[in-house]
Design a protein around this motif. Structure first.
Motif, PDB file in Angstrom:
ATOM      1  N   ILE A   1      89.047  37.493   2.917  1.00 54.01           N
ATOM      2  CA  ILE A   1      88.472  37.166   1.610  1.00 54.01           C
ATOM      3  C   ILE A   1      88.630  38.332   0.641  1.00 54.01           C
ATOM      4  O   ILE A   1      88.962  38.141  -0.541  1.00 54.01           O
ATOM      5  N   ARG A   2      88.424  39.551   1.119  1.00 51.43           N
ATOM      6  CA  ARG A   2      88.617  40.709   0.237  1.00 51.43           C
ATOM      7  C   ARG A   2      90.069  40.784  -0.235  1.00 51.43           C
ATOM      8  O   ARG A   2      90.338  41.029  -1.424  1.00 51.43           O
ATOM      9  N   ALA A   3      91.008  40.536   0.667  1.00 50.99           N
ATOM     10  CA  ALA A   3      92.429  40.558   0.291  1.00 50.99           C
ATOM     11  C   ALA A   3      92.744  39.453  -0.706  1.00 50.99           C
ATOM     12  O   ALA A   3      93.475  39.662  -1.688  1.00 50.99           O
ATOM     13  N   LEU A   4      92.206  38.259  -0.474  1.00 49.64           N
ATOM     14  CA  LEU A   4      92.445  37.139  -1.377  1.00 49.64           C
ATOM     15  C   LEU A   4      91.935  37.444  -2.775  1.00 49.64           C
ATOM     16  O   LEU A   4      92.631  37.194  -3.772  1.00 49.64           O
TER      17      LEU A   4
ATOM     18  N   LEU B   1      89.880  49.737  -7.372  1.00 48.36           N
ATOM     19  CA  LEU B   1      89.951  49.437  -5.934  1.00 48.36           C
ATOM     20  C   LEU B   1      88.720  50.017  -5.259  1.00 48.36           C
ATOM     21  O   LEU B   1      88.547  51.239  -5.165  1.00 48.36           O
ATOM     22  N   VAL B   2      87.855  49.141  -4.771  1.00 51.01           N
ATOM     23  CA  VAL B   2      86.603  49.535  -4.127  1.00 51.01           C
ATOM     24  C   VAL B   2      86.573  48.888  -2.751  1.00 51.01           C
ATOM     25  O   VAL B   2      86.539  47.667  -2.648  1.00 51.01           O
ATOM     26  N   ILE B   3      86.579  49.684  -1.706  1.00 50.57           N
ATOM     27  CA  ILE B   3      86.616  49.121  -0.349  1.00 50.57           C
ATOM     28  C   ILE B   3      85.485  49.661   0.517  1.00 50.57           C
ATOM     29  O   ILE B   3      85.535  49.539   1.737  1.00 50.57           O
ATOM     30  N   LYS B   4      84.473  50.216  -0.105  1.00 51.55           N
ATOM     31  CA  LYS B   4      83.304  50.631   0.658  1.00 51.55           C
ATOM     32  C   LYS B   4      82.055  50.102  -0.023  1.00 51.55           C
ATOM     33  O   LYS B   4      82.031  49.851  -1.230  1.00 51.55           O
ATOM     34  N   GLU B   5      81.039  49.926   0.758  1.00 49.39           N
ATOM     35  CA  GLU B   5      79.771  49.414   0.237  1.00 49.39           C
ATOM     36  C   GLU B   5      79.107  50.464  -0.630  1.00 49.39           C
ATOM     37  O   GLU B   5      79.147  51.655  -0.348  1.00 49.39           O
ATOM     38  N   THR B   6      78.466  50.010  -1.696  1.00 49.91           N
ATOM     39  CA  THR B   6      77.649  50.912  -2.496  1.00 49.91           C
ATOM     40  C   THR B   6      76.428  50.165  -2.996  1.00 49.91           C
ATOM     41  O   THR B   6      76.517  48.998  -3.379  1.00 49.91           O
ATOM     42  N   THR B   7      75.289  50.784  -2.934  1.00 48.87           N
ATOM     43  CA  THR B   7      74.074  50.218  -3.528  1.00 48.87           C
ATOM     44  C   THR B   7      73.806  50.841  -4.885  1.00 48.87           C
ATOM     45  O   THR B   7      72.829  50.500  -5.542  1.00 48.87           O
ATOM     46  N   ASN B   8      74.699  51.753  -5.295  1.00 47.66           N
ATOM     47  CA  ASN B   8      74.547  52.433  -6.575  1.00 47.66           C
ATOM     48  C   ASN B   8      75.821  52.268  -7.389  1.00 47.66           C
ATOM     49  O   ASN B   8      76.790  53.009  -7.195  1.00 47.66           O
ATOM     50  N   PRO B   9      75.860  51.298  -8.312  1.00 48.92           N
ATOM     51  CA  PRO B   9      77.063  51.068  -9.108  1.00 48.92           C
ATOM     52  C   PRO B   9      77.518  52.290  -9.891  1.00 48.92           C
ATOM     53  O   PRO B   9      78.700  52.432 -10.196  1.00 48.92           O
TER      54      PRO B   9
ATOM     55  N   ILE C   1      95.692  45.287   0.182  1.00 49.42           N
ATOM     56  CA  ILE C   1      95.765  43.859   0.501  1.00 49.42           C
ATOM     57  C   ILE C   1      96.545  43.642   1.791  1.00 49.42           C
ATOM     58  O   ILE C   1      96.112  42.899   2.680  1.00 49.42           O
ATOM     59  N   VAL C   2      97.689  44.286   1.899  1.00 43.33           N
ATOM     60  CA  VAL C   2      98.519  44.149   3.107  1.00 43.33           C
ATOM     61  C   VAL C   2      97.774  44.669   4.330  1.00 43.33           C
ATOM     62  O   VAL C   2      97.787  44.050   5.403  1.00 43.33           O
ATOM     63  N   SER C   3      97.098  45.802   4.175  1.00 47.62           N
ATOM     64  CA  SER C   3      96.332  46.373   5.288  1.00 47.62           C
ATOM     65  C   SER C   3      95.226  45.426   5.732  1.00 47.62           C
ATOM     66  O   SER C   3      95.031  45.196   6.938  1.00 47.62           O
ATOM     67  N   ASP C   4      94.485  44.865   4.774  1.00 48.85           N
ATOM     68  CA  ASP C   4      93.405  43.938   5.106  1.00 48.85           C
ATOM     69  C   ASP C   4      93.934  42.710   5.837  1.00 48.85           C
ATOM     70  O   ASP C   4      93.325  42.232   6.808  1.00 48.85           O
ATOM     71  N   LEU C   5      95.054  42.176   5.376  1.00 48.31           N
ATOM     72  CA  LEU C   5      95.582  40.961   5.994  1.00 48.31           C
ATOM     73  C   LEU C   5      96.143  41.232   7.388  1.00 48.31           C
ATOM     74  O   LEU C   5      96.015  40.400   8.299  1.00 48.31           O
ATOM     75  N   ASN C   6      96.753  42.387   7.578  1.00 51.51           N
ATOM     76  CA  ASN C   6      97.214  42.739   8.925  1.00 51.51           C
ATOM     77  C   ASN C   6      96.034  42.889   9.879  1.00 51.51           C
ATOM     78  O   ASN C   6      96.102  42.475  11.048  1.00 51.51           O
ATOM     79  N   SER C   7      94.932  43.454   9.384  1.00 53.11           N
ATOM     80  CA  SER C   7      93.723  43.537  10.201  1.00 53.11           C
ATOM     81  C   SER C   7      93.202  42.143  10.519  1.00 53.11           C
ATOM     82  O   SER C   7      92.825  41.839  11.653  1.00 53.11           O
ATOM     83  N   ALA C   8      93.167  41.278   9.499  1.00 55.63           N
ATOM     84  CA  ALA C   8      92.656  39.923   9.688  1.00 55.63           C
ATOM     85  C   ALA C   8      93.473  39.154  10.714  1.00 55.63           C
ATOM     86  O   ALA C   8      92.919  38.403  11.537  1.00 55.63           O
ATOM     87  N   ILE C   9      94.777  39.323  10.699  1.00 55.04           N
ATOM     88  CA  ILE C   9      95.640  38.619  11.654  1.00 55.04           C
ATOM     89  C   ILE C   9      95.279  39.005  13.085  1.00 55.04           C
ATOM     90  O   ILE C   9      95.291  38.161  13.993  1.00 55.04           O
TER      91      ILE C   9
ATOM     92  N   THR D   1      96.215  31.669  10.999  1.00 51.42           N
ATOM     93  CA  THR D   1      97.346  31.212  10.191  1.00 51.42           C
ATOM     94  C   THR D   1      97.077  31.340   8.695  1.00 51.42           C
ATOM     95  O   THR D   1      98.017  31.453   7.910  1.00 51.42           O
ATOM     96  N   ALA D   2      95.813  31.336   8.289  1.00 52.62           N
ATOM     97  CA  ALA D   2      95.494  31.546   6.872  1.00 52.62           C
ATOM     98  C   ALA D   2      95.861  32.967   6.464  1.00 52.62           C
ATOM     99  O   ALA D   2      96.449  33.188   5.393  1.00 52.62           O
ATOM    100  N   ALA D   3      95.504  33.940   7.291  1.00 46.12           N
ATOM    101  CA  ALA D   3      95.850  35.332   6.981  1.00 46.12           C
ATOM    102  C   ALA D   3      97.363  35.534   6.996  1.00 46.12           C
ATOM    103  O   ALA D   3      97.919  36.250   6.156  1.00 46.12           O
TER     104      ALA D   3
END
Length: 469
Positions: free
Chosen positions: A148-151, A165-173, A191-199, A215-217
């Motif tokens: 979903i993050r990659a999509l 590009l934000v890929i870590k959680e933050t409670t303080n914008p 995006i490519v990294s996330d999808l390879n992980s998802a696969i 197959t979606a990833a």
């Protein structure tokens, strides 16, 4: 995954959870509770609830509820806005290439995308430390969040270009103010990294309709590689989807989008909607909004197929009626979206993000761009045969390329692909200016019109975010 759970609200550090009993029992509404996000997501149950909230983001109007399908079609030669002044001109601006930075559609797309990204970041940041009854379930949830993050980032980078590009959680914008926009190459790398992980993380099948599978990833990664011009890599990953045997073309185009046949074998990933549930609040308003004016209550005439597009179908093409209808007044409309059985804003049609016909046509494009027009036609003709058409007879790479592009228009109308197809093939300016000329429309575009403006409210909030030209 009911919206009443999906639309869990995060405001600052507060998390509001609405808990409902089963829809098959008498409604028993529990008290609304507020939890600090810092103390939430500590158990498997809480993570599962929160994962549903991530999926719920995809249903919002700014994403697959309404706006994203329109952004992927209206700027192209596929669809138009019947009454440009409706809804403050949001859709009409896309149609006429007059989009301004205050356009509410783009603002919602940006906000809803980062809402989903932040939720996915939160799950990915916390899930490893949480005990799960089954490790395979935990792994699947990680894969779903990576997908979903990659999509969401894939949509953002195609619409706006460079984005934060934000890929870590933050409670303080405030932590991210001043970052500005990251180069799109870095976004695509993530995006490519996330999808390879998802696969690696996702299961082959799921018992829950709408959940992401392997197959979606793979399909999305194939589309990303195709967008980047990495045809051999795209071919390899899409060939894995075919080899999986998990999907197939349905024999009749009309069956793909039937409400009685949702999540069929051709559908690889779809955002889920349903009519007649929870006070008629679980459906989509797309059917109402994308119907010709005056045909149903509240119809706005947004994102309607153009007459010139409708005329592209041959008389023997099954899709001419399966995918597009036409009113007595001669206005085409999408028949992929089905009428609600309750109220016009409660449509039950899922929004299909990825399906097998798209995979086959992308494989055809990969083969052709790799210098293999004959193998390309094998995939192309599979889609044509299902439509009741004869095999494509083109021989040269140039002619096969045009045939694939044409087939994608006829097959994927209304699914939000055409404008992005024109962008990735570098033909948007030439195709659209030729189309405007053929329709006696005075509009002309240049490369400056290929990206949408960054929402003004984002620039006002963070001056480090600079506007597109």
């Amino acid at each position: 995954m009911k919206k009443i759970i999906n639309k869990m609200l995060i405001t600052g550090g507060l998390f509001c959870l609405f808990v409902l009993a089963s829809c098959t029992k008498e409604l028993d509404q529990q008290p609304i509770t507020s939890k600090s996000l810092a103390n939430f997501l500590t158990t498997e149950t809480e993570v599962e609830e929160y994962v549903n909230a991530v999926y719920g983001t995809l249903q919002l109007n700014g994403l697959y509820g309404l706006y994203l399908p329109a952004i992927g079609e209206i700027p192209s030669d596929n669809t138009f806005d019947e009454v440009p002044a409706n809804d403050g001109g949001m859709y009409g601006q896309l149609d006429q290439f007059t989009t301004v930075a205050s356009n509410g559609m783009l603002s919602d797309l940006w906000k809803n995308s980062y809402q989903g990204i932040q939720r996915a970041n939160t799950v990915l940041n916390r899930i490893d430390a949480i005990s799960y009854t089954a490790s395979t379930v935990k792994q699947a949830r990680k894969g779903e969040m990576h997908f979903i993050r990659a999509l969401l980032y894939f949509n953002m980078v195609r619409v706006f270009g460079d984005v934060p590009l934000v890929i870590k959680e933050t409670t303080n914008p405030n932590e991210f103010f001043g970052q500005g926009r990251n180069n799109k190459d870095a976004v695509y790398t993530q995006i490519v990294s996330d999808l390879n992980s998802a696969i690696q993380e996702l299961p082959v099948t799921t018992a829950t309709p709408g959940k992401v599978v392997k197959t979606a990833a793979q399909s999305l990664l194939g589309k990303v590689y195709l967008t980047l011009g990495r045809f051999a890599e795209s071919k390899a990953v899409l060939a894995d989807v075919v080899a999986s045997g998990r999907h197939q073309l349905l024999s009749e185009p009309a069956d793909i989008f039937a409400l009685s046949n949702k999540n069929n074998n051709e559908i690889i990933f779809a955002v889920q909607f349903a009519s007649g549930i929870n006070g008629n609040s679980e459906g989509s308003s797309a059917y109402q909004q994308f119907s010709p004016s005056g045909t149903i209550s509240g119809a706005k005439g947004h994102n309607l197929p153009t007459k010139s597009f409708y005329q592209l179908y041959s008389s023997t093409d099954k899709r001419k009626t399966a995918y597009v209808g036409i009113t007595a007044a001669g206005t085409p409309f999408s028949t992929k979206l089905k009428a609600s059985t309750t109220t016009p804003v409660d449509g039950g049609s899922n929004f299909v993000v990825l399906r097998y016909a798209d995979v086959l046509l992308m494989l055809a494009e990969d083969e052709n761009e790799l210098g293999n027009p004959e193998p390309a036609k094998i995939y192309l003709n599979m889609v044509r045969k299902r439509a009741g058409l004869t095999d494509a007879g083109q021989q040269s790479q140039v002619d096969v390329r045009a045939a694939i592009s044409f087939e994608r228009r006829l097959e994927l109308i209304g699914e939000g692909h055409r404008w992005f197809d024109l962008l990735r093939t570098g033909t948007a300016v030439s195709v659209m200016n030729a189309w405007f000329s053929s329709q006696n429309i005075t509009t002309r575009i240049t490369d400056r019109d290929l990206l949408q403006p960054i929402p003004q409210d984002q620039i006002d909030t963070d001056p480090a975010i600079k506007q597109n030209p």
